[in-house]
Design a protein around this motif. Sequence first.
Motif, PDB file in Angstrom:
ATOM      1  N   LEU A 458       0.830  -1.215   0.000  1.00  0.00           N
ATOM      2  CA  LEU A 458       0.000   0.000   0.000  1.00  0.00           C
ATOM      3  C   LEU A 458       0.858   1.256   0.000  1.00  0.00           C
ATOM      4  O   LEU A 458       0.536   2.233  -0.687  1.00  0.00           O
ATOM      5  N   ARG A 459       1.944   1.249   0.771  1.00  0.00           N
ATOM      6  CA  ARG A 459       2.820   2.420   0.771  1.00  0.00           C
ATOM      7  C   ARG A 459       3.478   2.634  -0.592  1.00  0.00           C
ATOM      8  O   ARG A 459       3.640   3.776  -1.049  1.00  0.00           O
ATOM      9  N   THR A 463       2.961   5.904  -2.949  1.00  0.00           N
ATOM     10  CA  THR A 463       4.095   6.695  -3.431  1.00  0.00           C
ATOM     11  C   THR A 463       4.044   6.865  -4.940  1.00  0.00           C
ATOM     12  O   THR A 463       4.272   7.964  -5.473  1.00  0.00           O
ATOM     13  N   ARG A 464       3.753   5.779  -5.661  1.00  0.00           N
ATOM     14  CA  ARG A 464       3.648   5.865  -7.113  1.00  0.00           C
ATOM     15  C   ARG A 464       2.518   6.786  -7.538  1.00  0.00           C
ATOM     16  O   ARG A 464       2.656   7.567  -8.501  1.00  0.00           O
ATOM     17  N   ARG A 465       1.410   6.744  -6.832  1.00  0.00           N
ATOM     18  CA  ARG A 465       0.275   7.596  -7.172  1.00  0.00           C
ATOM     19  C   ARG A 465       0.620   9.063  -6.981  1.00  0.00           C
ATOM     20  O   ARG A 465       0.279   9.915  -7.811  1.00  0.00           O
ATOM     21  N   GLN A 468       2.893  10.249  -9.774  1.00  0.00           N
ATOM     22  CA  GLN A 468       2.181  10.449 -11.041  1.00  0.00           C
ATOM     23  C   GLN A 468       1.301  11.691 -11.008  1.00  0.00           C
ATOM     24  O   GLN A 468       1.097  12.340 -12.033  1.00  0.00           O
ATOM     25  N   GLU A 469       0.767  12.027  -9.846  1.00  0.00           N
ATOM     26  CA  GLU A 469      -0.096  13.196  -9.738  1.00  0.00           C
ATOM     27  C   GLU A 469       0.679  14.489  -9.536  1.00  0.00           C
ATOM     28  O   GLU A 469       0.104  15.564  -9.540  1.00  0.00           O
ATOM     29  N   ARG A 470       2.013  14.437  -9.362  1.00  0.00           N
ATOM     30  CA  ARG A 470       2.801  15.634  -9.141  1.00  0.00           C
ATOM     31  C   ARG A 470       2.821  16.481 -10.413  1.00  0.00           C
ATOM     32  O   ARG A 470       3.132  15.980 -11.487  1.00  0.00           O
TER      33      ARG A 470
END
Length: 498
Positions: A458-459, A463-465, A468-470
């Motif tokens: 989950l962590r 982190t990947r999400r 990608q949203e940055r």
Amino acid sequence: MTKSEAKKGGLAGLMTASGKSPATLLDEQLSHGSFDPALSGPEQQGTPTKTRAVKQTSRDLLSRRNTECEVFDDGTNTFFWRAHTVTVLFILTCVLVYVTLLEETPQDTTFNTKRGIVASILVFLCFGVTQAKDGPFTRPHPAYWRFWLCVTVVYELFLIFILFQTVHDGRQFMKFIDPKLGVPLPERDYGGNCLVYDPGNKTDPFHNLWDKMDGFVPAHFLGWYIKTLMIRDWWMCMIISVMFEFLEYSLEHQLPNFSECWWDHWIMDVLLCNSLGIYCGMKTLGWLSMKPYQWQGLWSIPTYKGKIKRIAFQFTPYSWVNFEWKPASNLRRWLAVLGIIFMFLLAELNTFYLKFVLWMPPEHYLVLLRLVFFVNVGGVAMREIYDFMDDPKFHKKLGQQAWLVAAITVTEFLIVVKYDPNTIMLPIPFFVTQCWFLGIFLILSWTLWRFFIRDITLRYKETRRRQQERPVGNGSATGPSGRSRLNGSWDSVRQRRS
């Protein structure tokens, strides 16, 4: 009413001029961000970091308050609630003066030894009832729970004494308590014929069923009713109930009284007696959680009916806390719940093994006294364990009653191991061992997946999400390739470098 009750009643029973309870005001202040427990009055100010810390602490307080019932107390402190330390000391001194000066000492060493031990225990109980620290329970009277705390200390010291004796001396010492003890128990057949309907018995074909309808049937019901009031959770009670039946199956090669018919295990014990006791216990818990806790002095009640009702309610809890164990919330709570279940099962097994190794018949009064003892101390121990597990910032150490109950459970098991190691070390059947290894493997696998693999996964996904949203190209100092952006576009940078 004691000082601790006055504090609880003054805090929980405080109502503002607007008629709102403290919990409601706390919720409203949290929503507006105006609550600060470190400051009072109009001087509530601080940095944003401090404000966030205060809000987090306030949410923890509100979460804890949601499991507690509000208490309203008029603060009456009558003669019944006062500490009579001087009175008890005066009466104790008078008794000792009478025994010393006016009573002739018998010329019987055994009698004097027994009387001296009993007198020492009574003096210790008098000291503990008046001077020991109060626990979480105050009804019907704090002195009642202080008395059982002192009895717990005496019982643990007795067990330590038995543990340090030889097997022969320890069993013969039980004769000082009851001359009928210290004799090997006769062998009994507990399994027998397991046919519910016995066609060979023309007089009463259901005699096997009626033979099981003894005093242990209401004892099972009452026992699980009280255990439900201690644990306050349906799932934990059912798990302990079923697990103990599996333990009886697994250990029937060691103790003969574990050998029961299948329908006695699963129908009479689990489905009827235990389940009915748990159901009634949960209904009682629901009533206690919904009951209004409004306390008024006896002489402030005008009617006789109200006075009688107030006296009856004196034997109900002063306040109520709903236990929310939440074993899957974090690893600490999961291990704590597993430890509670393990200690419960060990205490249940000690009941049978201890009377087997100390040669005590099942109907002996010492066996019943031990059960009465655990009924009175078990509820306090469970409340202290829950407080220590649920709010470790406030309850920084394990409660005194919980500590003693855990020590008693371990000491009883050590006595069993020392006094009859041959019975304990009898090899467990292979198929039973396979079942237990499978169960332990499943528990360890679930623990590893839930609190390690799942959390890491989950962590990583979170982190990947976030990466990608940055936002890209919105004032950031680096580009997709990690090169610095100077003046102009990336193309102009490449042209200058070329």
